[in-house]
Design an enzyme around this catalytic site. Sequence first.
Site, PDB file in Angstrom:
ATOM      1  N   GLY A 116       0.829  -1.200   0.000  1.00 51.09           N
ATOM      2  CA  GLY A 116       0.000   0.000   0.000  1.00 51.09           C
ATOM      3  C   GLY A 116       0.859   1.245   0.000  1.00 51.09           C
ATOM      4  O   GLY A 116       2.088   1.178  -0.162  1.00 51.09           O
TER       5      GLY A 116
ATOM      6  N   ILE B 214       2.043   3.236   2.334  1.00 43.65           N
ATOM      7  CA  ILE B 214       3.152   3.316   3.286  1.00 43.65           C
ATOM      8  C   ILE B 214       4.263   2.347   2.900  1.00 43.65           C
ATOM      9  O   ILE B 214       5.448   2.688   2.953  1.00 43.65           O
ATOM     10  CB  ILE B 214       2.659   3.061   4.724  1.00 43.65           C
ATOM     11  CG1 ILE B 214       1.624   4.118   5.128  1.00 43.65           C
ATOM     12  CG2 ILE B 214       3.830   3.090   5.706  1.00 43.65           C
ATOM     13  CD1 ILE B 214       0.972   3.856   6.478  1.00 43.65           C
TER      14      ILE B 214
ATOM     15  N   THR C 240       6.022  -0.971  11.915  1.00 39.75           N
ATOM     16  CA  THR C 240       5.258   0.257  12.156  1.00 39.75           C
ATOM     17  C   THR C 240       3.810   0.056  11.725  1.00 39.75           C
ATOM     18  O   THR C 240       3.079   1.028  11.540  1.00 39.75           O
ATOM     19  CB  THR C 240       5.862   1.452  11.384  1.00 39.75           C
ATOM     20  OG1 THR C 240       5.955   1.114   9.991  1.00 39.75           O
ATOM     21  CG2 THR C 240       7.247   1.800  11.903  1.00 39.75           C
TER      22      THR C 240
ATOM     23  N   ARG D 260       1.019  -2.957  12.725  1.00 36.23           N
ATOM     24  CA  ARG D 260       0.178  -3.308  13.863  1.00 36.23           C
ATOM     25  C   ARG D 260       0.844  -4.447  14.630  1.00 36.23           C
ATOM     26  O   ARG D 260       1.495  -5.314  14.038  1.00 36.23           O
ATOM     27  CB  ARG D 260      -1.219  -3.766  13.418  1.00 36.23           C
ATOM     28  CG  ARG D 260      -2.115  -2.658  12.905  1.00 36.23           C
ATOM     29  CD  ARG D 260      -2.565  -1.727  14.028  1.00 36.23           C
ATOM     30  NE  ARG D 260      -3.446  -0.687  13.518  1.00 36.23           N
ATOM     31  CZ  ARG D 260      -3.029   0.503  13.089  1.00 36.23           C
ATOM     32  NH1 ARG D 260      -1.737   0.789  13.074  1.00 36.23           N
ATOM     33  NH2 ARG D 260      -3.896   1.406  12.664  1.00 36.23           N
TER      34      ARG D 260
ATOM     35  N   GLU E 257      -0.968  -3.484  22.910  1.00 36.91           N
ATOM     36  CA  GLU E 257      -0.493  -2.201  23.441  1.00 36.91           C
ATOM     37  C   GLU E 257      -1.637  -1.429  24.098  1.00 36.91           C
ATOM     38  O   GLU E 257      -2.794  -1.578  23.693  1.00 36.91           O
ATOM     39  CB  GLU E 257       0.149  -1.370  22.329  1.00 36.91           C
ATOM     40  CG  GLU E 257      -0.772  -0.958  21.187  1.00 36.91           C
ATOM     41  CD  GLU E 257      -0.053  -0.124  20.146  1.00 36.91           C
ATOM     42  OE1 GLU E 257      -0.451   1.047  19.987  1.00 36.91           O
ATOM     43  OE2 GLU E 257       0.899  -0.630  19.499  1.00 36.91           O
TER      44      GLU E 257
ATOM     45  N   HIS F 287       4.215   4.090  19.587  1.00 37.58           N
ATOM     46  CA  HIS F 287       3.247   4.296  18.503  1.00 37.58           C
ATOM     47  C   HIS F 287       3.276   5.748  18.006  1.00 37.58           C
ATOM     48  O   HIS F 287       2.297   6.487  18.096  1.00 37.58           O
ATOM     49  CB  HIS F 287       1.840   3.912  18.960  1.00 37.58           C
ATOM     50  CG  HIS F 287       0.970   3.461  17.821  1.00 37.58           C
ATOM     51  ND1 HIS F 287       0.125   2.389  17.911  1.00 37.58           N
ATOM     52  CD2 HIS F 287       0.818   3.936  16.553  1.00 37.58           C
ATOM     53  CE1 HIS F 287      -0.513   2.228  16.754  1.00 37.58           C
ATOM     54  NE2 HIS F 287      -0.103   3.155  15.921  1.00 37.58           N
TER      55      HIS F 287
ATOM     56  N   GLY G 297       4.084   6.612  14.739  1.00 38.01           N
ATOM     57  CA  GLY G 297       4.154   6.627  13.288  1.00 38.01           C
ATOM     58  C   GLY G 297       3.644   7.897  12.632  1.00 38.01           C
ATOM     59  O   GLY G 297       4.270   8.426  11.717  1.00 38.01           O
TER      60      GLY G 297
END
Length: 318
Positions: free
Chosen positions: A152, A154, A234, A236, A265, A283, A285
């Site tokens: 995708g 990212i 980065t 899940r 988390e 987290h 990102g």
Amino acid sequence: MSIRILATSSLVGPYIEHLGLRFPELCVTPFRSPEWTAGLASAEALVVLLSEPLTEEDLERCPNLKVIGTYSVGINHLPVAYCRQRGIRIVNTPGVLTDATADLALTLLLSLTRRVSEGEALVRSGQWKGWATDLLLGTGLSGKTCGILGSGPIGRAFARRAWAIGMTVFFWDREGNQPPVDFGVEIAERLPLDELLPQSDVLSLHCPLTDTTRGLLGRERLALLPRGAFLINTARGGIFDEQAAMDLLDEGRLGGIGLDVFDNEPTLNPGWLAAPRTVLLPHLGSATVETREAMSRLLCLGIEESLRTVGRAASREA
């Protein structure tokens, strides 16, 4: 006053406030607070964070619900099938956090391979005695191979960054026989997972957490990585077996692990706190001012448009 929009946070920037000017029946109150729970009965829109999972039972208490806005790209914390069944629209924030997240993945990789955390700790300790030929030798990346799970936006953005520092890029072929990935500066081949892993000096995760990807990388698959490989996540938590990864790290099979996300988390497996050759982030990102403001704007515009579309449809039916 009946609550029409029930939000758990004011978000970054002025956009929730602007939304409140258009829809005065907006209430910002903590997730699962008594006021939040009471507001479900009249809410037409919910705004939640990634860390605030909604259940079908929550939505059953929302007979008027038209739309859920989540301050994230991922929607694995929402009951998607139930929303589809009820015709509840989900608004998320794709696109605007692509570069920020890819930048952070590269930050994790460079921090690991150049032993940045160890170097800073040495300087701050006051024990640094000066330049030395063998001080904190790291690992170069030029000429190495980077396997990417997820093609995708990212994943492709990270591929451009890996390519720019001289790495050869491959993508995981999730569905089989898919065409190569054009990531903007080059075209990269897709490989089946069990072919990709043994070639990946770096493995970077950029796929969503789904039924297909949950537990995708168990102990046997992680062991396919070359000795000294670096693992970056980065995406899940839950995509790889954290305990197996720590075991391979302890055995020296993995060169390092960089994580911005964790299984369950913010509750961490305590083993991470003592794990060697790791960089652990909370987290971050999308955590730039520009990105978080863009996410707020996109989310609030989506909520507004959804409510106005529903209103127009109701007027036509009347």
